[in-house]
Design a protein around this motif. Structure first.
Motif, PDB file in Angstrom:
ATOM      1  N   HIS A   3       1.050  -1.158   0.003  1.00 11.44           N
ATOM      2  CA  HIS A   3       0.487   0.246   0.119  1.00 11.44           C
ATOM      3  C   HIS A   3       0.325   1.705   0.002  1.00 11.44           C
ATOM      4  O   HIS A   3       0.539   2.375  -0.425  1.00 11.44           O
ATOM      5  N   PHE A   4       1.388   1.391   0.976  1.00 12.40           N
ATOM      6  CA  PHE A   4       2.682   2.198   0.844  1.00 12.40           C
ATOM      7  C   PHE A   4       4.243   1.936   1.275  1.00 12.40           C
ATOM      8  O   PHE A   4       5.018   2.534   2.092  1.00 12.40           O
ATOM      9  N   PRO A   5       4.846   1.323   0.213  1.00 12.03           N
ATOM     10  CA  PRO A   5       6.580   1.059  -0.144  1.00 12.03           C
ATOM     11  C   PRO A   5       7.270   2.013   0.369  1.00 12.03           C
ATOM     12  O   PRO A   5       8.418   1.724   0.773  1.00 12.03           O
ATOM     13  N   GLU A   6       7.589   3.269   0.173  1.00  9.03           N
ATOM     14  CA  GLU A   6       7.753   4.577   0.320  1.00  9.03           C
ATOM     15  C   GLU A   6       8.440   4.609   1.563  1.00  9.03           C
ATOM     16  O   GLU A   6       9.500   5.229   1.964  1.00  9.03           O
ATOM     17  N   LEU A   7       7.675   4.139   2.665  1.00  8.92           N
ATOM     18  CA  LEU A   7       7.272   4.698   4.358  1.00  8.92           C
ATOM     19  C   LEU A   7       8.791   3.728   4.580  1.00  8.92           C
ATOM     20  O   LEU A   7       9.231   4.352   5.556  1.00  8.92           O
ATOM     21  N   GLY A   8       8.509   2.760   4.357  1.00 11.96           N
ATOM     22  CA  GLY A   8       9.994   1.406   4.850  1.00 11.96           C
ATOM     23  C   GLY A   8      10.602   2.013   4.966  1.00 11.96           C
ATOM     24  O   GLY A   8      12.289   1.864   5.397  1.00 11.96           O
ATOM     25  N   LYS A   9      11.164   2.886   3.640  1.00  6.93           N
ATOM     26  CA  LYS A   9      12.624   3.129   3.271  1.00  6.93           C
ATOM     27  C   LYS A   9      12.835   4.523   4.348  1.00  6.93           C
ATOM     28  O   LYS A   9      14.167   5.195   4.496  1.00  6.93           O
ATOM     29  N   ILE A  10      12.204   5.329   4.778  1.00  8.67           N
ATOM     30  CA  ILE A  10      12.249   7.092   4.899  1.00  8.67           C
ATOM     31  C   ILE A  10      12.569   6.331   6.196  1.00  8.67           C
ATOM     32  O   ILE A  10      13.111   7.308   7.053  1.00  8.67           O
ATOM     33  N   ILE A  11      11.316   5.548   7.323  1.00 10.41           N
ATOM     34  CA  ILE A  11      10.930   5.316   8.359  1.00 10.41           C
ATOM     35  C   ILE A  11      11.961   3.561   9.094  1.00 10.41           C
ATOM     36  O   ILE A  11      12.122   2.982   8.526  1.00 10.41           O
ATOM     37  N   SER A  12      13.185   3.560   9.438  1.00  3.99           N
ATOM     38  CA  SER A  12      14.111   2.774   9.535  1.00  3.99           C
ATOM     39  C   SER A  12      13.439   1.783  10.763  1.00  3.99           C
ATOM     40  O   SER A  12      13.802   0.402  11.180  1.00  3.99           O
ATOM     41  N   ASP A  13      13.456   2.465  11.922  1.00  7.12           N
ATOM     42  CA  ASP A  13      13.382   2.258  13.401  1.00  7.12           C
ATOM     43  C   ASP A  13      11.480   1.033  13.264  1.00  7.12           C
ATOM     44  O   ASP A  13      10.793   1.924  12.669  1.00  7.12           O
ATOM     45  N   ASN A  14      12.064   0.286  13.612  1.00  7.32           N
ATOM     46  CA  ASN A  14      11.142  -1.118  13.381  1.00  7.32           C
ATOM     47  C   ASN A  14       9.430  -0.308  14.530  1.00  7.32           C
ATOM     48  O   ASN A  14       8.321  -0.322  14.295  1.00  7.32           O
ATOM     49  N   LEU A  15      10.039  -0.055  15.928  1.00  6.85           N
ATOM     50  CA  LEU A  15       8.521   0.426  16.907  1.00  6.85           C
ATOM     51  C   LEU A  15       7.863   1.772  16.270  1.00  6.85           C
ATOM     52  O   LEU A  15       6.563   1.391  16.163  1.00  6.85           O
ATOM     53  N   THR A  16       8.931   2.706  15.838  1.00  6.01           N
ATOM     54  CA  THR A  16       8.501   3.757  15.337  1.00  6.01           C
ATOM     55  C   THR A  16       7.696   3.731  13.888  1.00  6.01           C
ATOM     56  O   THR A  16       6.590   3.982  13.641  1.00  6.01           O
ATOM     57  N   TYR A  17       7.666   2.390  13.382  1.00  9.59           N
ATOM     58  CA  TYR A  17       6.877   2.845  11.856  1.00  9.59           C
ATOM     59  C   TYR A  17       5.822   2.031  12.273  1.00  9.59           C
ATOM     60  O   TYR A  17       4.884   2.021  11.679  1.00  9.59           O
ATOM     61  N   CYS A  18       5.910   1.103  13.463  1.00  8.19           N
ATOM     62  CA  CYS A  18       4.475   0.631  13.599  1.00  8.19           C
ATOM     63  C   CYS A  18       3.229   1.288  13.838  1.00  8.19           C
ATOM     64  O   CYS A  18       2.626   1.256  14.158  1.00  8.19           O
ATOM     65  N   LYS A  19       4.536   2.368  15.024  1.00  6.66           N
ATOM     66  CA  LYS A  19       2.845   2.813  15.738  1.00  6.66           C
ATOM     67  C   LYS A  19       2.569   4.023  14.968  1.00  6.66           C
ATOM     68  O   LYS A  19       1.396   4.881  15.115  1.00  6.66           O
ATOM     69  N   CYS A  20       3.539   4.617  13.871  1.00  5.60           N
ATOM     70  CA  CYS A  20       2.999   5.720  12.706  1.00  5.60           C
ATOM     71  C   CYS A  20       1.347   4.267  12.186  1.00  5.60           C
ATOM     72  O   CYS A  20       0.645   5.686  12.011  1.00  5.60           O
ATOM     73  N   LEU A  21       1.740   3.674  11.857  1.00  5.99           N
ATOM     74  CA  LEU A  21       1.103   2.950  11.124  1.00  5.99           C
ATOM     75  C   LEU A  21      -0.620   2.430  11.590  1.00  5.99           C
ATOM     76  O   LEU A  21      -1.530   2.929  11.600  1.00  5.99           O
ATOM     77  N   GLN A  22      -0.506   2.588  13.132  1.00  7.37           N
ATOM     78  CA  GLN A  22      -1.393   2.189  14.082  1.00  7.37           C
ATOM     79  C   GLN A  22      -2.186   3.715  14.481  1.00  7.37           C
ATOM     80  O   GLN A  22      -3.460   3.616  13.982  1.00  7.37           O
TER      81      GLN A  22
END
Length: 562
Positions: free
Chosen positions: A190-209
């Motif tokens: 759905h949003f492949p560019e977000l994985g390259k911008i945010i490298s921290d896993n916990l921050t990534y999940c919090k943004c999605l939530q």
């Protein structure tokens, strides 16, 4: 004087009958050679027997901690206070407690120690009513109970929790990695560019939530989770994203997975804090030496802290590398130098050539710390801090070894600065991509004209050198002709005057040598001889061949070996 004597069966209070014999300390053992002699020195006044092993264990643990048991307090109040006599004790610490709480005068001296040794040797005869078998069985049972109580069944020494906690921590790490990989891959459609911008896993999940669908990033506020620059980059990427559209049900499942990842991460941090506290309570010196994670893995690998304390330093060094060890022994190759201890901070900060030495020294000091934590009474980490400081000093000497001054005595060590990695950011130079000429045509024409002028100047210099060489050759030819005429005149004179050959030879040698010297100076030939031309040695190449032919046609010189 009264004597307090503790046995595994109960408390015994003896009365000293002859105090004069106690003054001779060296010969006091002779008074306890037989039970009859011992009964003349001391006599049993009171014996308080223990009911069972539990009561004996409680009494002896109190004595080891320097405390007075209730049973002992009753005996001392009943017997010693009424007698109004000083009390001899084996432990000075216990005597101080008795004096403080019961206000009784206590004695502790070398004489008392010798007296206790004598009573212990004749204990069966001095304490009636106790059989030797019962005494031995009670002594063995109390020793076993006391060791179990002090080591295994202590509340502070329960290492089972550490084994379970470190195992659970490793399992959580594996599950978290799997969940995060799945979450990134799933939302990446759905949003492949977000994985390259945010490298921290916990921050990534919090943004999605917090955001969910890609369309909501334009109005969402992520300042609490991301810096302003990253937030702007995320919003710009969301507008031009190449991801596919997904349904709300898919987004709900992805958000549920993100919630699980966040909860597991929070529980992992809580579990890590719990493991740190337990390691500092159970094995503080091991924690200081190798860290809580490595120490907990060593304990879990051995099964318990007691089992780990039974291992040698060489075993602790390669603990965790058993497969590599047996593979090396089977193939007759070098055995491994480290196992789980490789992940300790001291080994990690060492250069590769010194890792083996540091791991061996660290394993030796770690084994001392393990045994101190397992069997020691003190729960401080002073010993671990001291040993770690020694290892760090040894590491510094190993790193500085070999770096010495070349000049001077060579004893002074050169100053070695620690290596610090400096990341250099290199920019791309686009000038190498263009194939067009960098300078204008006018500059090119000017450069060509300058090169032609330089070439002409060099050609003129070469012509001048050639003319000078030709003139020198002509002068050499003229000199050779003059020399030939002179030699012909001299030969005619020699034929007419045969009678005076010796005198003329002496007179003719001078002009011959002078002409040879002149030819040598002009043609760079060397003439070495006595009288006439005896040896002819030519090093350079002779250019004028006609002059040489004329020279040899006038007469054959006499050759001699130089």
């Amino acid at each position: 004087m009264l004597v307090l004597f503790e046995t595994s069966v109960g408390y015994a209070i003896f009365k000293v009958l002859n105090e004069k014999k106690l003054q001779e300390v060296d010969s006091l053992w002779k008074e306890f050679e037989t039970p009859e002699k011992a009964n003349k020195i001391v006599k049993l006044k009171h014996f308080e027997k223990f009911q069972d092993t539990a009561e004996a264990l409680a009494a002896f643990t109190a004595l080891m901690e320097g405390k007075i048991n209730k049973q002992l307090k009753k005996v001392l109040k009943k017997i010693v206070k009424e007698a109004h006599e000083p009390l001899a004790v084996a432990d000075a610490k216990l005597g101080g407690v008795i004096k403080e709480k019961l206000n009784l005068s206590c004695i502790h001296s070398p004489v008392v120690n010798e007296l206790m040794r004598g009573i212990r040797s004749q204990m069966d005869g001095l304490i009636p009513g106790v059989e030797p078998r019962e005494m031995a069985a009670m002594c063995l049972g109390l020793a076993h109970s006391l060791s179990r109580y002090r080591l295994k069944f202590s509340a502070d020494k329960v290492d089972t929790m550490i084994v379970q906690a470190i195992s659970l921590l490793d399992d959580l790490d594996k599950e978290l990695n799997n969940y995060i990989m799945r979450c990134r891959e799933w939302y990446g459609w759905h949003f492949p560019e977000l994985g390259k911008i945010i490298s921290d896993n916990l921050t990534y999940c919090k943004c999605l939530q917090k955001v969910g669908d890609r369309k909501n990033y334009a109005t969402a506020k992520l300042s609490e989770l991301l810096p302003e620059e990253v937030e702007a980059e995320v919003k710009a990427a969301a507008e031009i994203s190449m991801g596919t559209e997904v349904s709300e049900e898919d987004i709900c499942n992805i958000l549920h997975l993100c919630t699980q990842v966040i909860e597991i991460s929070e529980y992992r941090t809580q579990l890590y804090e719990y493991l740190q506290n337990r390691m500092m309570a159970i094995a503080p010196n091991v924690t200081v030496m190798v860290g809580e994670l490595v120490g907990a893995r060593l304990i879990a690998h051995a099964g318990s802290l007691l089992n780990l304390a039974k291992h040698a330093a060489s075993t602790v060094q390669i603990l965790g590398a058993e497969k590599a060890l047996f593979r090396a022994l089977k193939s007759r190759r070098d055995t491994p130098k480290y196992g789980l201890i490789y992940h300790a901070s001291l080994v990690g900060q060492t250069s590769p050539k010194h890792k083996g030495k540091i791991s061996r020294m660290l394993a030796a000091k770690t084994v001392l710390a393990i045994r101190y934590d397992a069997f020691g009474e003190d729960s401080s980490s002073a010993m671990g801090v001291e040993n770690r400081a020694k290892l760090e000093a040894r590491l510094r000497t190993l790193e500085d070894r070999g770096i010495r001054k070349i000049s001077g005595t060579g004893k002074a060590l050169a100053k070695a600065e620690k290596y610090e990695h400096k990341s250099e950011v290199k920019t791309y130079d686009p000038s190498g991509d263009s194939t067009l000429p960098t300078c204008s045509k006018k500059r090119k024409i000017e450069q060509v004209d300058k090169e032609d002028e330089i070439i002409e100047k060099k050609a003129k210099k070469a012509k001048v050198k050639v003319k000078v060489e030709e003139e020198e050759e002509e002068d050499e030819e003229g000199v050779l002709v003059v020399e030939e005429q002179e030699t012909s005149v001299k030969k005619k004179k020699k034929k007419d005057k045969k009678k005076h050959v010796k005198e003329e030879a002496l007179s003719e040698e001078e002009p011959c040598t002078s002409t040879a010297v002149a030819v040598c100076a002009l043609t760079h030939h060397y003439f070495i001889g006595v009288g006439r031309l005896s040896v002819f040695h030519s090093t350079p190449f002779i250019r004028n061949k006609q002059a040489v032919k004329k020279w040899f046609s006038l007469g054959q010189p006499q050759w001699r070996s130089g």
